[in-house]
Design a protein around this motif. Structure first.
Motif: not given
Length: 65
Positions: A40, A38, A58-59, A34
């Protein structure tokens, strides 16, 4: 049992193949970063237009579901 042997058994049982060739796959699984740094996880049937609400996680633990 080694990791390689477990992967080979799972591939044979599920009748799947894994490849790094990004053309003509049934499903695509990859990571993206991102803007704020982060990671993804993307799991989609169309890598040219993934659906942000349905294909991006996200996880990584959510990918199986």
């Amino acid at each position: 049992m080694t990791d390689e042997k477990q992967i080979e058994l799972a591939k044979r049982y599920l009748n799947v193949t894994f490849t790094e060739d990004f053309d003509n796959a049934d499903i695509y699984c990859y990571t993206e970063s991102t803007r704020d740094g982060y990671d993804v996880y993307v799991l989609t049937h169309d890598h040219t237009a993934p659906n942000i609400c349905e294909d991006v996680f996200y996880y990584d633990s959510e990918l199986a579901s």
